[in-house]
Write an enzyme that holds these catalytic residues in place. Structure first.
Site, PDB file in Angstrom:
ATOM      1  N   GLU A 116      58.713  14.705 -20.866  1.00  0.00           N
ATOM      2  CA  GLU A 116      57.576  14.773 -19.948  1.00  0.00           C
ATOM      3  C   GLU A 116      56.589  13.635 -20.211  1.00  0.00           C
ATOM      4  OE1 GLU A 116      57.146  17.078 -17.270  1.00  0.00           O
ATOM      5  OE2 GLU A 116      59.268  17.100 -17.810  1.00  0.00           O
ATOM      6  N   ASN A 133      52.427  23.043 -13.616  1.00  0.00           N
ATOM      7  CA  ASN A 133      53.264  21.969 -13.096  1.00  0.00           C
ATOM      8  C   ASN A 133      54.356  22.469 -12.155  1.00  0.00           C
ATOM      9  OD1 ASN A 133      54.027  19.075 -13.106  1.00  0.00           O
ATOM     10  ND2 ASN A 133      55.930  19.870 -13.962  1.00  0.00           N
ATOM     11  N   TRP A 166      58.047  10.596 -18.631  1.00  0.00           N
ATOM     12  CA  TRP A 166      57.781  10.605 -17.184  1.00  0.00           C
ATOM     13  C   TRP A 166      56.421   9.981 -16.894  1.00  0.00           C
ATOM     14  CZ3 TRP A 166      60.122  11.210 -12.667  1.00  0.00           C
ATOM     15  CH2 TRP A 166      61.317  11.905 -12.593  1.00  0.00           C
ATOM     16  N   TRP A 222      55.063  12.985  10.748  1.00  0.00           N
ATOM     17  CA  TRP A 222      54.505  14.229  10.229  1.00  0.00           C
ATOM     18  C   TRP A 222      53.755  14.973  11.321  1.00  0.00           C
ATOM     19  CZ3 TRP A 222      56.436  15.254   5.606  1.00  0.00           C
ATOM     20  CH2 TRP A 222      56.788  14.216   4.764  1.00  0.00           C
TER      21      TRP A 222
END
Length: 485
Positions: free
Chosen positions: A281, A350, A284, A312
């Site tokens: 993590e 998260n 990342w 969108w």
């Protein structure tokens, strides 16, 4: 030493210990003044006077000032535009150089360029150091000399390059006499929140403590839990994360100290898969920093150019759906619980960040940039690189993103990661009396079960604003059009 005196500018590094730029300033100058700027150019852009980040920063600045005082120095504190304040103070203090640590966000890079140019005109040197990442910009490259856009090979290259030196703390053996109190004319009082244009929040009630001591307390709590991190991190009702993200964001803890702890725990075998997963993590985090540094267009455009043409949903209906999402009133309990968590605390687990981002972009068909801005306004740990990377991952427009045809089902996510409904009950109390099997999709529950729990759908709690199965088909069609299929 190179300079008689220097100025160190604290920004995203609100700690004295293991601070690369501060250590460099101490090694290069006989005397080092320290400064923090409550930057008007940043603060005046914030949408709300009740911003937990400002309170966290102020608490951390107070703690930093105390730490610097104990080391024989002091902290100059000003509320001004940093672009003009730093050159002015450097001139008034007659320093030979200004030191700081790199900031990788486009606006910060532009600000630092203005400061460096102004200092050059004054004959004052500008030095900036790597501090908030282990590897930055172009330090991890492919064999062909290109930037990585896929995480797994980046991680392999990151681990292959890593040495003990990369994780070693930055320190000066003898700090005595290096930090220097400023002249009496320099301001050292930390402004009140009201003087900064803000008001107090519920930060203290939430148990969020700023400063290096706050980070140390959290890590001391997490360290024995690290071994279980891989198994516990995805369950929002479980104490799985480290909760250090806000401290990493504002640098009240060193990334080197955390990565070193994870690395050593993993390599020793003590931390097992938990330590390896937590280290991943942290990698990342480096990955998204290098993506932002080398691809600044991602700030407001898709990383993947083929998705520039995505259409969108817009208009009044889209705005109403966005408001339902933003206020935790979508009718999907896990989504609503997550959104109410961020509104009440400035934090979101998260796993839930992925769930609500997928829901906004792929169930409601709303542009990821609207969700990203909402997070930017509300998250206490908001970090442009990670926030942008996470939203583009969920929307399938980013680097190494989730494929567009993989769409989180909010009900199955709820059943898997909050099986007993404990997290939902905490943040959606109107559903608290529903049994575990019923709480994830109350619109599918027999009327008698709803009545027994005191739930009136459409009154106490909304019906779903969208049908997931139909929304999924619309999303697949939207992406196929953009891909020319």
């Amino acid at each position: 030493m190179e300079h008689d005196s220097a100025l160190f500018w604290f920004r995203r590094d609100l700690r004295q210990v293991d601070n690369a730029g501060l250590a460099r300033a101490r090694a290069a100058a006989r005397r080092v003044y320290c400064i923090f700027v409550f930057d008007r150019a940043i603060l005046e852009q914030l949408p709300s006077p009740s911003d937990r980040r400002v309170e966290f920063i102020r608490d951390s600045v107070i703690a930093l000032a105390e730490d610097l005082g104990a080391a024989g120095g002091a902290l100059v504190v000003v509320h001004d535009d940093a672009r003009s304040a730093i050159p002015r103070l450097a001139r008034d203090l007659q320093v030979g150089a200004v030191f700081a640590n790199h900031d990788y966000e486009p606006q910060a890079i532009a600000r630092d360029a203005v400061v460096a140019t102004a200092l050059e005109r004054l004959g004052i040197a500008w030095h900036s150091s790597k501090d908030q990442v282990i590897f930055e910009r172009d330090e991890i490259m492919t064999g062909e000399g290109r930037f990585f856009s896929v995480f797994t090979p980046y991680k392999r290259a990151w681990l292959k390059r890593l040495t003990a030196r990369d994780l070693a703390p930055h320190a000066v053996p003898d700090m005595a006499g290096l930090l220097t109190p400023p002249p009496p004319s320099a301001p050292t009082r930390v402004p009140t929140l009201e003087e900064l244009g803000f008001r107090g929040t519920n930060l203290a009630a939430l148990g969020v403590t700023g400063g290096a001591a706050g980070a140390q307390k959290l890590f001391a709590d997490f360290a024995p839990r690290m071994v279980r991190y891989a198994d516990a991190r995805d369950y929002p009702a479980v104490k799985g994360p480290s909760y250090l993200s806000v401290h990493l964001r504002f640098g009240t803890v060193s990334i080197r100290s955390l990565a070193r702890a994870a690395w050593e725990s993993w390599q020793s075998g003590v931390g097992g898969n938990g330590a390896a997963t937590w280290l991943s993590e942290l990698i990342w985090r480096d990955f998204y920093f290098q993506i932002l540094a080398n691809n600044p267009h991602v700030v407001d455009r898709p990383f993947r150019a083929e998705y520039e043409s995505l259409r969108w949903e817009e208009g009044e209906q889209a705005d109403a759906l966005f408001d339902a999402w933003a206020n935790g009133r979508t009718g999907y309990p896990l989504v609503d619980a997550a959104m109410r968590q961020i509104l009440s605390s400035g934090y979101m687990h998260n796993r839930l960040r992925m769930v609500v981002a997928s829901f906004l972009t792929k169930d409601l068909g709303i542009d990821w940039r609207r969700g990203e801005r909402f997070f930017a306004d509300h998250l206490i740990d908001f970090d442009l690189a990670a926030n942008n990377g996470g939203w583009q991952w969920a929307a399938s427009t980013g680097c190494d993103a989730q494929p567009y045809f993989r769409i989180f089902n909010p009900v199955t996510q709820s059943e898997r990661f909050d099986p007993e409904g404990a997290f939902i009950r905490r943040y959606v109390p109107e559903l608290a009396d529903l049994p575990a099997k019923a709480i994830h999709a109350p619109w599918l529950v027999p009327p008698s079960t709803l009545t027994a729990a005191g739930v009136r759908l459409g009154e106490d709690y909304p019906l779903p604003v969208v049908d997931h199965a139909l929304a999924r088909e619309r999303t697949l069609a939207r992406f196929k059009v953009a891909r020319g299929r």
